[in-house]
Design a protein around this motif. Structure first.
Motif, PDB file in Angstrom:
ATOM      1  N   SER A   9      89.200  11.118  61.896  1.00 35.34           N
ATOM      2  CA  SER A   9      90.461  10.907  62.613  1.00 35.34           C
ATOM      3  C   SER A   9      90.715  12.043  63.593  1.00 35.34           C
ATOM      4  CB  SER A   9      91.629  10.808  61.623  1.00 35.34           C
ATOM      5  OG  SER A   9      91.974  12.090  61.142  1.00 35.34           O
ATOM      6  N   ASN A  10      91.745  11.846  64.418  1.00 34.02           N
ATOM      7  CA  ASN A  10      92.113  12.891  65.372  1.00 34.02           C
ATOM      8  C   ASN A  10      92.901  14.022  64.721  1.00 34.02           C
ATOM      9  OD1 ASN A  10      94.557  11.542  65.038  1.00 34.02           O
ATOM     10  ND2 ASN A  10      95.033  11.517  67.220  1.00 34.02           N
ATOM     11  N   ILE A  11      93.090  13.945  63.428  1.00 31.57           N
ATOM     12  CA  ILE A  11      93.687  15.079  62.711  1.00 31.57           C
ATOM     13  C   ILE A  11      92.810  16.316  62.912  1.00 31.57           C
ATOM     14  CG2 ILE A  11      94.265  16.009  60.425  1.00 31.57           C
ATOM     15  CD1 ILE A  11      95.171  13.192  59.649  1.00 31.57           C
ATOM     16  N   ASP A  12      91.530  16.093  63.105  1.00 31.68           N
ATOM     17  CA  ASP A  12      90.608  17.212  63.353  1.00 31.68           C
ATOM     18  C   ASP A  12      91.094  18.080  64.510  1.00 31.68           C
ATOM     19  OD1 ASP A  12      89.120  15.867  61.448  1.00 31.68           O
ATOM     20  OD2 ASP A  12      87.482  15.356  62.806  1.00 31.68           O
ATOM     21  N   GLN A  13      91.524  17.452  65.601  1.00 31.11           N
ATOM     22  CA  GLN A  13      91.966  18.205  66.774  1.00 31.11           C
ATOM     23  C   GLN A  13      93.265  18.961  66.485  1.00 31.11           C
ATOM     24  OE1 GLN A  13      90.900  14.783  67.218  1.00 31.11           O
ATOM     25  NE2 GLN A  13      88.905  15.703  67.644  1.00 31.11           N
ATOM     26  N   ILE A  14      94.136  18.390  65.678  1.00 33.79           N
ATOM     27  CA  ILE A  14      95.375  19.065  65.294  1.00 33.79           C
ATOM     28  C   ILE A  14      95.044  20.319  64.486  1.00 33.79           C
ATOM     29  CG2 ILE A  14      97.498  18.849  63.928  1.00 33.79           C
ATOM     30  CD1 ILE A  14      97.341  15.776  64.591  1.00 33.79           C
ATOM     31  N   VAL A  15      94.117  20.182  63.551  1.00 41.08           N
ATOM     32  CA  VAL A  15      93.696  21.308  62.720  1.00 41.08           C
ATOM     33  C   VAL A  15      93.029  22.374  63.586  1.00 41.08           C
ATOM     34  CG1 VAL A  15      92.251  22.046  60.785  1.00 41.08           C
ATOM     35  CG2 VAL A  15      93.368  19.805  60.715  1.00 41.08           C
ATOM     36  N   GLU A  16      92.125  21.949  64.457  1.00 41.85           N
ATOM     37  CA  GLU A  16      91.404  22.907  65.300  1.00 41.85           C
ATOM     38  C   GLU A  16      92.349  23.705  66.190  1.00 41.85           C
ATOM     39  OE1 GLU A  16      88.525  20.309  67.088  1.00 41.85           O
ATOM     40  OE2 GLU A  16      87.219  20.403  65.324  1.00 41.85           O
ATOM     41  N   SER A  17      93.350  23.038  66.744  1.00 39.29           N
ATOM     42  CA  SER A  17      94.324  23.726  67.595  1.00 39.29           C
ATOM     43  C   SER A  17      95.113  24.757  66.789  1.00 39.29           C
ATOM     44  CB  SER A  17      95.267  22.697  68.225  1.00 39.29           C
ATOM     45  OG  SER A  17      96.267  23.346  68.959  1.00 39.29           O
ATOM     46  N   ALA A  18      95.600  24.358  65.631  1.00 34.89           N
ATOM     47  CA  ALA A  18      96.365  25.278  64.788  1.00 34.89           C
ATOM     48  C   ALA A  18      95.494  26.429  64.291  1.00 34.89           C
ATOM     49  CB  ALA A  18      96.975  24.525  63.605  1.00 34.89           C
ATOM     50  N   ALA A  19      94.264  26.119  63.912  1.00 36.83           N
ATOM     51  CA  ALA A  19      93.359  27.147  63.397  1.00 36.83           C
ATOM     52  C   ALA A  19      93.036  28.171  64.483  1.00 36.83           C
ATOM     53  CB  ALA A  19      92.084  26.505  62.872  1.00 36.83           C
ATOM     54  N   LYS A 115     105.110  13.052  69.430  1.00 40.15           N
ATOM     55  CA  LYS A 115     105.281  11.620  69.652  1.00 40.15           C
ATOM     56  C   LYS A 115     104.067  10.818  69.189  1.00 40.15           C
ATOM     57  CE  LYS A 115     108.591  12.023  73.379  1.00 40.15           C
ATOM     58  NZ  LYS A 115     109.752  12.007  72.553  1.00 40.15           N
ATOM     59  N   ALA A 116     102.942  11.471  68.983  1.00 39.41           N
ATOM     60  CA  ALA A 116     101.707  10.784  68.594  1.00 39.41           C
ATOM     61  C   ALA A 116     101.471  10.925  67.092  1.00 39.41           C
ATOM     62  CB  ALA A 116     100.516  11.366  69.348  1.00 39.41           C
ATOM     63  N   TRP A 117     100.976   9.867  66.500  1.00 39.96           N
ATOM     64  CA  TRP A 117     100.650   9.877  65.079  1.00 39.96           C
ATOM     65  C   TRP A 117      99.139   9.935  64.902  1.00 39.96           C
ATOM     66  CZ3 TRP A 117     104.236  10.843  61.670  1.00 39.96           C
ATOM     67  CH2 TRP A 117     105.559  10.583  62.011  1.00 39.96           C
ATOM     68  N   PRO A 118      98.670  10.410  63.769  1.00 39.74           N
ATOM     69  CA  PRO A 118      97.220  10.462  63.534  1.00 39.74           C
ATOM     70  C   PRO A 118      96.593   9.071  63.662  1.00 39.74           C
ATOM     71  CG  PRO A 118      98.368  11.747  61.882  1.00 39.74           C
ATOM     72  CD  PRO A 118      99.414  10.996  62.650  1.00 39.74           C
ATOM     73  N   GLU A 119      95.414   9.058  64.248  1.00 40.41           N
ATOM     74  CA  GLU A 119      94.667   7.822  64.445  1.00 40.41           C
ATOM     75  C   GLU A 119      93.253   7.992  63.912  1.00 40.41           C
ATOM     76  OE1 GLU A 119      95.855   5.021  65.583  1.00 40.41           O
ATOM     77  OE2 GLU A 119      97.796   5.769  66.286  1.00 40.41           O
ATOM     78  N   TRP A 120      92.706   6.918  63.407  1.00 43.51           N
ATOM     79  CA  TRP A 120      91.311   6.932  62.968  1.00 43.51           C
ATOM     80  C   TRP A 120      90.397   6.986  64.180  1.00 43.51           C
ATOM     81  CZ3 TRP A 120      90.577   7.976  58.119  1.00 43.51           C
ATOM     82  CH2 TRP A 120      91.499   7.588  57.157  1.00 43.51           C
ATOM     83  N   SER A 121      89.249   7.592  64.024  1.00 47.71           N
ATOM     84  CA  SER A 121      88.263   7.601  65.098  1.00 47.71           C
ATOM     85  C   SER A 121      87.659   6.203  65.230  1.00 47.71           C
ATOM     86  CB  SER A 121      87.170   8.632  64.804  1.00 47.71           C
ATOM     87  OG  SER A 121      86.462   8.269  63.641  1.00 47.71           O
ATOM     88  N   GLU A 122      87.035   5.954  66.366  1.00 46.36           N
ATOM     89  CA  GLU A 122      86.413   4.648  66.627  1.00 46.36           C
ATOM     90  C   GLU A 122      85.387   4.289  65.556  1.00 46.36           C
ATOM     91  OE1 GLU A 122      87.058   2.361  69.020  1.00 46.36           O
ATOM     92  OE2 GLU A 122      88.690   3.581  69.808  1.00 46.36           O
ATOM     93  N   SER A 123      84.702   5.275  65.026  1.00 48.24           N
ATOM     94  CA  SER A 123      83.623   5.016  64.065  1.00 48.24           C
ATOM     95  C   SER A 123      84.077   5.006  62.601  1.00 48.24           C
ATOM     96  CB  SER A 123      82.518   6.073  64.235  1.00 48.24           C
ATOM     97  OG  SER A 123      83.044   7.363  63.972  1.00 48.24           O
ATOM     98  N   SER A 124      85.344   5.281  62.357  1.00 45.86           N
ATOM     99  CA  SER A 124      85.810   5.370  60.979  1.00 45.86           C
ATOM    100  C   SER A 124      85.839   4.002  60.303  1.00 45.86           C
ATOM    101  CB  SER A 124      87.208   5.976  60.918  1.00 45.86           C
ATOM    102  OG  SER A 124      87.697   5.920  59.590  1.00 45.86           O
ATOM    103  N   GLU A 125      85.387   3.964  59.074  1.00 47.32           N
ATOM    104  CA  GLU A 125      85.409   2.730  58.294  1.00 47.32           C
ATOM    105  C   GLU A 125      86.829   2.286  57.949  1.00 47.32           C
ATOM    106  OE1 GLU A 125      84.103   3.557  53.986  1.00 47.32           O
ATOM    107  OE2 GLU A 125      83.649   5.433  55.056  1.00 47.32           O
TER     108      GLU A 125
END
Length: 138
Positions: A9-19, A115-125
């Motif tokens: 998911s795009n939560i990865d980018q949220i984590v990376e930015s905060a980290a 305003k944006a909520w977490p989304e699954w990546s295109e490849s996520s099951e």
């Protein structure tokens, strides 16, 4: 910070930015073959299409020998994981837990105020389940 299920998911980018702001870095689970993503509490959310963050503090410690963290994690997994003995131990080093908690709070606050909520990546099951839940009711 280790992200169990990194790439889902795009939560990865949220984590990376905060980290990055906290002078930390992000890595994927080094042992995905052990199935921690599918055995963790957040998996119930994933099954119904809700992306969730499953962090792991990692195994690197600034003031310990290189393999200390990995040795401690293996010890915990072998001796205590999902067993009656699974409780806080005196030999655990929780020095970084408060730092991590601050980072997770910042992530949650930014997400809640955005305003944006977490989304699954295109490849996520799990993407299909999420999309199905958004389909108009007929």
């Amino acid at each position: 910070i280790i992200i169990v299920g990194k790439g889902n998911s795009n939560i990865d980018q949220i984590v990376e930015s905060a980290a990055k702001q906290d002078k930390k870095y992000v890595e994927a689970d080094a042992e995905p073959e052990k199935g921690y993503f599918y055995r963790s509490d957040h998996f119930e959310f994933a099954k119904v299409g809700i992306p969730a963050f499953n962090p792991n503090g990692g195994v690197e410690f600034l003031d310990k020998e290189e393999d200390w963290g990995l040795d401690m994690r293996e010890r915990y997994t072998d001796e205590d994981y999902h067993k009656v003995s699974d409780e806080v131990k005196g030999y655990w080093d929780l020095a970084g837990a408060a730092d991590d908690l601050k980072l997770f709070f910042e992530m949650g606050r930014d997400l809640a105020n955005g305003k944006a909520w977490p989304e699954w990546s295109e490849s996520s099951e799990f993407r299909a389940v999420r999309e199905l839940s958004r389909a108009p009711v007929q």
